[in-house]
Design a protein around this motif. Structure first.
Motif, PDB file in Angstrom:
ATOM      1  N   GLN A  26      57.843  43.226   4.393  1.00 60.21           N
ATOM      2  CA  GLN A  26      57.204  41.920   4.252  1.00 60.21           C
ATOM      3  C   GLN A  26      55.891  41.883   5.022  1.00 60.21           C
ATOM      4  O   GLN A  26      54.909  41.304   4.577  1.00 60.21           O
ATOM      5  N   LEU A  31      64.500  37.804  10.300  1.00 60.97           N
ATOM      6  CA  LEU A  31      65.056  38.483   9.140  1.00 60.97           C
ATOM      7  C   LEU A  31      66.358  39.132   9.545  1.00 60.97           C
ATOM      8  O   LEU A  31      66.704  39.176  10.727  1.00 60.97           O
ATOM      9  N   LEU A  38      59.711  33.913   3.057  1.00 64.15           N
ATOM     10  CA  LEU A  38      60.986  34.419   3.556  1.00 64.15           C
ATOM     11  C   LEU A  38      61.998  33.311   3.741  1.00 64.15           C
ATOM     12  O   LEU A  38      63.106  33.549   4.187  1.00 64.15           O
ATOM     13  N   SER A  88      62.999  31.616  -1.540  1.00 62.37           N
ATOM     14  CA  SER A  88      63.285  32.902  -2.174  1.00 62.37           C
ATOM     15  C   SER A  88      64.757  33.044  -2.498  1.00 62.37           C
ATOM     16  O   SER A  88      65.128  33.542  -3.558  1.00 62.37           O
ATOM     17  N   LYS A  89      65.590  32.625  -1.545  1.00 60.82           N
ATOM     18  CA  LYS A  89      67.026  32.794  -1.760  1.00 60.82           C
ATOM     19  C   LYS A  89      67.496  31.941  -2.939  1.00 60.82           C
ATOM     20  O   LYS A  89      68.312  32.366  -3.743  1.00 60.82           O
ATOM     21  N   GLU A 111      63.231  45.408   5.475  1.00 58.25           N
ATOM     22  CA  GLU A 111      62.595  44.320   4.743  1.00 58.25           C
ATOM     23  C   GLU A 111      61.551  43.623   5.618  1.00 58.25           C
ATOM     24  O   GLU A 111      60.520  43.172   5.123  1.00 58.25           O
ATOM     25  N   PHE A 145      60.394  37.775  -2.158  1.00 58.83           N
ATOM     26  CA  PHE A 145      60.089  37.364  -0.789  1.00 58.83           C
ATOM     27  C   PHE A 145      58.594  37.206  -0.596  1.00 58.83           C
ATOM     28  O   PHE A 145      58.139  36.280   0.071  1.00 58.83           O
ATOM     29  N   GLY A 199      71.076  37.364  -0.458  1.00 57.59           N
ATOM     30  CA  GLY A 199      69.841  36.793   0.056  1.00 57.59           C
ATOM     31  C   GLY A 199      69.924  36.603   1.559  1.00 57.59           C
ATOM     32  O   GLY A 199      69.017  36.961   2.305  1.00 57.59           O
TER      33      GLY A 199
END
Ligand SMILES: Nc1ncnc2c1ncn2[C@@H]1O[C@H](COP(=O)(O)OP(=O)(O)OP(=O)(O)O)[C@@H](O)[C@H]1O
Ligand SMILES: Nc1ncnc2c1ncn2[C@@H]1O[C@H](COP(=O)(O)OP(=O)(O)OP(=O)(O)O)[C@@H](O)[C@H]1O
Ligand SMILES: [Mg+2]
Ligand SMILES: [Mg+2]
Lengths: 329, 273, 258, 273, 258
Positions: A53, A44, D136, D140-141, A49, D131, D213
């Motif tokens: 997550q 990430l 991830l 999602s983006k 985040e 997300f 994103g």
């Protein structure tokens, strides 16, 4: 049977870069195969985040600093087992512009990521200088923009971490008035695993730690392949070898399980956890309905529980570390 | 054998059909939320309605212990001030440049290519430079909005100005019109309703810029709160905030629509069907 | 009411000749109607008289002095469309010229002066029969009313010359006839020199004291092929009526399909 | 006594004037950069041209030691893929919903209010939920782009569809046209060029969503790189990246314009001036 | 070519009567011209015949059977504007009906069938004098050519009834005259029943076998006030010509000012 798949989230951060290398070099795959699991490393770009997550169930494990571990997944009711891997030894710092004493911070406006480890460090700094927590004003600032923020004329105090601290220091008028080296080991980072997942398949932890210590062995050691590894870690952190070496000096990565275990078992660790818990409680990070700092229980490596023993949500795990320490992985 | 094309729903059915997707989304949410909360009662990702009401209560009805203000009111005022100033300045700049580019060939030659390029560059990426040039305070945030919106408004206004028939400008010149008088009395009043329309179209991006600016450094504001409480994943605050932003945006949209209509009584012919 | 002189006018656009060797003298107070086939350069000619376009060669003078190089109040104009300002009421439309003339910065006068101007403007509306419509916007007027307004608006600034390019082209026959009466009356009262383009031969007959016909020069480009009597023109006009009608409507209709 | 309104620059002057603002910005930059570097040679906010060339060299010409790819190429491909997929899906959804809403009264009653609300909510604020729901990865983006863009496209297409004269739809029905055939042969071909136009207008926000994103979770992409090196304030990489994004956007814009023109030969009448 | 029966038609829109008690029988193959002042409900009447609008009361039958409740191929139509598809060439425009009829899913036929249809369509274009323009888009045609195309397009589907609402309203007199010849020829050949609205009395005289005049009913709303001979109509038409001309042009011009 089907190989269980396990998702570990990580972000670009000095002491955590070896995870990326472990994946690219195949070390991770080697260990995963040995324990017959799939390990998927998910990168990430945003630290909060990644913890969110993990809390929400998108990740099975993640890397995090203890204050955030407590205030995000644990506060959200995710039963988490942690394996300490490193601690900050100067990587986090309180910086003043043009002033060089910690007490000068009184009355200033401090830019930092609110409620993060930086906030924790600031509170600790204020305590050591006998200042109150609200002797300073805080402005929530995105960590990606610390360096630019510092250079802006209306910023006079900032709490940041590496590599930003180093960048800021290069401006000349920056003075580090307090850093994580002064609160030895209180800011430590761990691999977080969902306790339920771990119970289902303890081999995951073995594979992860096996891969980790093999990689860290190279970095903390003196073998000839180290130079190449460091070069690739530096590139991945978007800096050069000298820069990355410099960053490494500000953290302590446990070279082996023995060191990690010893760290977890120090009496200071309990104090740290109590402080972290109080920090979270002070800023209401556990949610409005949690009136009692003891609502959540933390199980220490020796089995002692801090807080409500019926609601243990954060725990250390000795068994795998002991195996690793004994070289039996 | 009715044909879909010609089947018009009654008024009651229209309302029912219009409500259906909202109800569907709310139901899916309620279901997913209940599902997750069954597994982990402390889960915050999809809080229950009660929890959200609690969150709303906290930010909307209990004054902040430190400042004494209601959090959501203070946040809304802070964000609206930034949005208003940013949009206002962007509108003025966009209007001036747009009319100049649309009306005066020399200005068009000079500025049109530059604005075209400017309107393409995502301003977020230049934030560090903004911070250092204008500080971390509200000025940077407002300038972020201005840089993000003004080129769009300028291009739109320029296009509309160029749509004014040449004949009209010629006629004005035969009636003692100078460039200045024509701008003031012929172009501006005809373009003004379009400016509101143009602002309306850029409301979406403007909100995005407000939120992005506040996410990076702020002490109050709707974006600040959302990104702050994101630290402990307080969706019970975030979701009401998002709905609230939606409501605000919707109201602004309506107000601008109404304003544009009011400002051009001349553009609505009597009663054509 | 002024004398127009046009000498050896040539216009070349993008290498194509559009007008070639146009010479014309219009006496003061004349009602000069210009007609001719589509593409023969009538509109271009009006544009030149307006200074909306600069000639490639040649000269235009009014009362002996060369015209200014941009549209100016000595030459009023009424186009087929867009001659009035949609955002101003009829009265405000008529007030534009007088106010712009007197107030070069604000474009608006106040007090007594304003009252006087409004009186004048109202009279101008009465002259074209729009006294009832003073506070209406152009979108609330019929096409014929709109063109009458445009004429009042142009005449109140007392131009030396009034230029009209197919001013009634979009109107139906009855409305046209009505406007002819208005224009003739205004022209007689003001004695302004008028140059008007039309495709309608009946219109030309009703209005003209002078009929100029455009056609095509040998080397390409439009030029004057007949001048003077109404009779000489009619033959030419009839011969091209059939040809032009389709291209004319094409142009009118294109707007809708854009 | 020339009047500004009527003064047209020659072709040469047009080019010179058009270049002027760019040269001005470059000069101001060069000056400010030199100034700052004089004070602090290690300053990296406004790097010199040489430093930027160095940065560009690093990302654009030296293959990454691990992957062996050129960084900027890999980043560009990753971002463009997300952008392309996102825009493509948004366009298809927007087109289908837009035509339905514009053409079929029942669909309009059902979806119009929902899309109006959806188009107002800033999708960034819902990223955590995205997300979780879609993982991830790139999904999602791409969905972020779709949610951000599709409502806009749908509304635009719906408005254009409603602009099709009723007479045309009636006529089609008198020529054996069913709802389906009318959609396929009368509405779609007339709306399609507008779809490209609509995509073009949403390119700006789409890039913003791609970058946002990528800023949160990615391993490559232009946004990823910019946010990664932002910690070091490596403007020597950021500025070339921003210029590169600008160029890409500009090219896409041109391509879409060209495409829209090609797709509707019928809308360009012969040679009107 | 079919018989139309209209019985006691009433239309109330938003509480206002628009049509009141309209009764009409049009014999098969008749060329019925409808005329009357603006606002008397002529367009509304055409819309009812098209099923674009449902009557508040009353019934319309064609050859004894009630018309279907939505526009259908038994009733062809040509409007003043927008009657052809701008994105299709003239030939493609004519092919729409035949292809839609034969291919309910693709809207397109192939092979031999296609060749046959194209032959037919080309013949239809020849019939209206557009053989040269087969591959042109409507925007490249003149207004008159466009209306001829619209008629060809409607007739190739052999509607029982052809409805025309001021089809030539936007055209100049010469083009109109030319179109009258085309329409009369096509009508004679196909013997389709035609109902056509016009404001132009000359047009009515040239074309009609039957002239129906709309006026206003006592209780409000339009209704038929004269029917039959061409002479009886002309008095009525002349009396409202003056009144309508201005409102008519207002409507035409509004589009531009929107
Ligand atoms: N700006 C321009 N660029 C290129 N060609 C032009 C331009 N203006 C006029 N022309 C050409 O000059 C010729 C004359 O055009 P003009 O409009 O003056 O004719 P007109 O006599 O007014 O015709 P109409 O009766 O159709 O109004 C035409 O062939 C036209 O195509
Ligand atoms: N959809 C509608 N809503 C409200 N009023 C309508 C509608 N359609 C028609 N009307 C009214 O019904 C009356 C008749 O209109 P219609 O268009 O049928 O007249 P017309 O005879 O065709 O007039 P014209 O000669 O101007 O074309 C008018 O007063 C009009 O305002
Ligand atoms: Mg002309
Ligand atoms: Mg009608």
């Amino acid at each position: 049977a089907e190989k269980p798949t396990f998702k570990l989230g990580w972000i670009v951060f000095t002491p955590w870069m070896p995870w990326g290398y472990a994946q690219q070099s195949g070390v991770l795959k080697k260990w995963a195969d040995k324990y017959n699991v799939n390990i998927e490393l998910v990168q990430l770009n945003d630290y909060v985040e990644s913890l969110n997550q993990y809390s929400a169930g998108g990740l099975d494990g993640v890397l995090g600093s203890i204050a955030d571990v407590y205030s995000i997944p644990v506060a959200n009711g995710v039963d988490t087992t942690i394996f300490p891997i490193d601690y900050s030894n100067g990587a986090d710092a309180v910086i003043l512009k043009g002033k060089d004493k910690l007490t000068d911070i009184k009355g200033q406006t401090v830019n930092l990521v609110e409620f993060s480890v930086s906030h924790y460090l600031l509170d600790r700094a204020l305590e050591t200088a006998n200042l109150k927590h609200d002797d300073v004003k805080r402005v929530n600032t995105s960590d990606a923009d610390f360096v630019a923020a510092y250079k802006s004329p209306d910023v006079s105090a900032i709490v940041a971490w590496n590599p930003q601290v180093e960048q800021i220091q290069s401006s000349g008028d920056a003075h580090i008035v307090f850093d994580s080296a002064k609160i030895n080991g209180e800011i430590f980072e761990s691999v977080l695993l969902r306790t339920s997942k771990l119970k289902e398949n303890p081999d995951v932890a073995k594979a992860l730690l096996g891969a980790w210590y093999e990689t860290v062995g190279i970095i903390n050691g003196t073998s000839p392949e180290r130079a190449g590894v460091i070069k690739s870690l530096a590139t991945a952190s978007a800096t050069d070898v000298a820069g990355y070496e410099q960053q490494l000096k500000s953290v302590v990565i446990f070279s082996d399980a023995k060191a990690a275990l010893a760290f977890a078992e120090r009496p200071e660790t309990k104090d740290t956890l109590v402080r972290v818990r109080d920090f979270a409680h002070r800023y209401n990070l556990l949610g409005k309905d949690v009136k009692d700092a003891n609502a959540i229980g933390i199980e220490l490596p020796n089995g002692e529980v801090v807080g409500d023993s019926k609601n243990v949500l954060l725990r250390f795990d000795r068994s795998v570390l002991e195996l690793a320490a004994a070289g039996k992985l | 054998m009715a044909r879909l094309l010609n089947t018009k729903p009654s008024q009651g059915l229209t309302i029912a059909l219009g409500a259906a997707p909202f109800i569907a989304v709310a139901s899916v949410y309620a279901f997913a939320s209940a599902e997750r909360l069954l597994v982990n009662a402390r889960d915050n990702l999809l809080p229950s309605l009660t929890t959200m009401l609690g969150g709303l209560q906290r930010v909307g009805f209990e004054p902040d212990p430190i400042s004494g203000h209601l959090v959501i009111v203070a946040d809304t005022l802070a964000s609206l001030e930034r949005l208003g100033l940013g949009l206002g300045i962007a509108a003025i700049i966009g209007l001036c440049i747009g009319i100049a580019v649309g009306l005066i060939p020399l200005a068009r030659a000079t500025l049109a290519p530059f604005i075209a390029v400017l309107s393409i560059i995502p301003p977020i990426t230049l934030l560090p430079i903004l911070f250092i040039a204008f500080g971390l305070g509200d000025v940077s945030k407002i300038i972020l909005i201005v840089i993000g919106i003004a080129p769009f408004i300028a291009r739109d206004i320029a296009a509309r100005t160029q749509e004014i028939p040449k004949e009209m400008l010629i006629k004005a010149q035969t009636l003692y019109g100078s460039t200045w008088l024509i701008t003031l009395h012929i172009v501006l009043p005809q373009i003004f309703p379009r400016l509101l329309e143009s602002i309306r179209l850029s409301l979406g991006p403007a909100w995005l810029f407000v939120l992005s600016g506040e996410a990076i450094a702020a002490q109050s504001g709707l974006g600040y709160r959302i990104f702050l409480v994101r630290r402990y994943m307080a969706m019970d605050v975030i979701i009401p905030y998002v709905i609230w932003i939606g409501l605000l945006a919707f109201t602004l949209d309506l107000a601008l629509r109404w304003g544009a209509k009011r400002l051009s009584p001349w553009s609505q012919p009597g009663s054509t069907r | 009411m002024s004398q127009i002189s046009v000498r050896n006018l040539n216009v070349v656009i993008d290498g194509h000749p559009v007008l070639s060797g146009v010479n014309l003298d219009v006496a003061s107070g004349e009602f000069c109607v210009v007609t001719g086939p589509s593409g023969s350069g009538k509109t271009t000619f009006i544009r030149l008289l307006l200074s909306q376009l600069q000639p490639s060669a040649g000269e235009i003078t009014i009362d002996g002095a060369p015209i200014s190089p941009f549209p100016a109040p000595d030459r009023g104009v009424v186009f087929q469309d867009y001659s009035v300002f949609p955002h101003k009421t009829a009265l405000q439309n008529v007030l534009v010229g007088p106010q712009f003339k007197r107030s070069r910065f604000l474009g608006r006068v106040f007090g007594e002066e304003r009252k006087k101007l409004i009186e004048e403007a109202k009279q101008a509306l009465v002259d074209v029969g729009l006294e009832q419509a003073a506070s209406k916007y152009p979108s609330q007027l019929s096409g014929g009313m709109r063109q009458r307004l445009a004429i009042a608006q142009a005449l109140i600034s007392r131009p030396k010359v009034l230029l009209l390019d197919e001013p009634f082209g979009a109107l139906d026959p009855e409305t046209r006839a009505q406007l002819h009466r208005v224009v003739l009356r205004l022209w007689r009262e003001s004695r302004t020199t008028i140059v008007m383009v039309t495709h309608d031969l009946a219109e030309a007959h009703t209005l003209a004291t002078r009929l100029v016909t455009f056609g095509f020069a040998k080397g390409g480009g439009g030029t004057i092929t007949a001048d003077g009597s109404l009779e000489s023109a009619s033959a030419v006009v009839t011969s091209f009526t059939n040809k032009r009608s389709s291209s004319q409507t094409t142009r009118q209709k294109k707007r809708k399909y854009r």
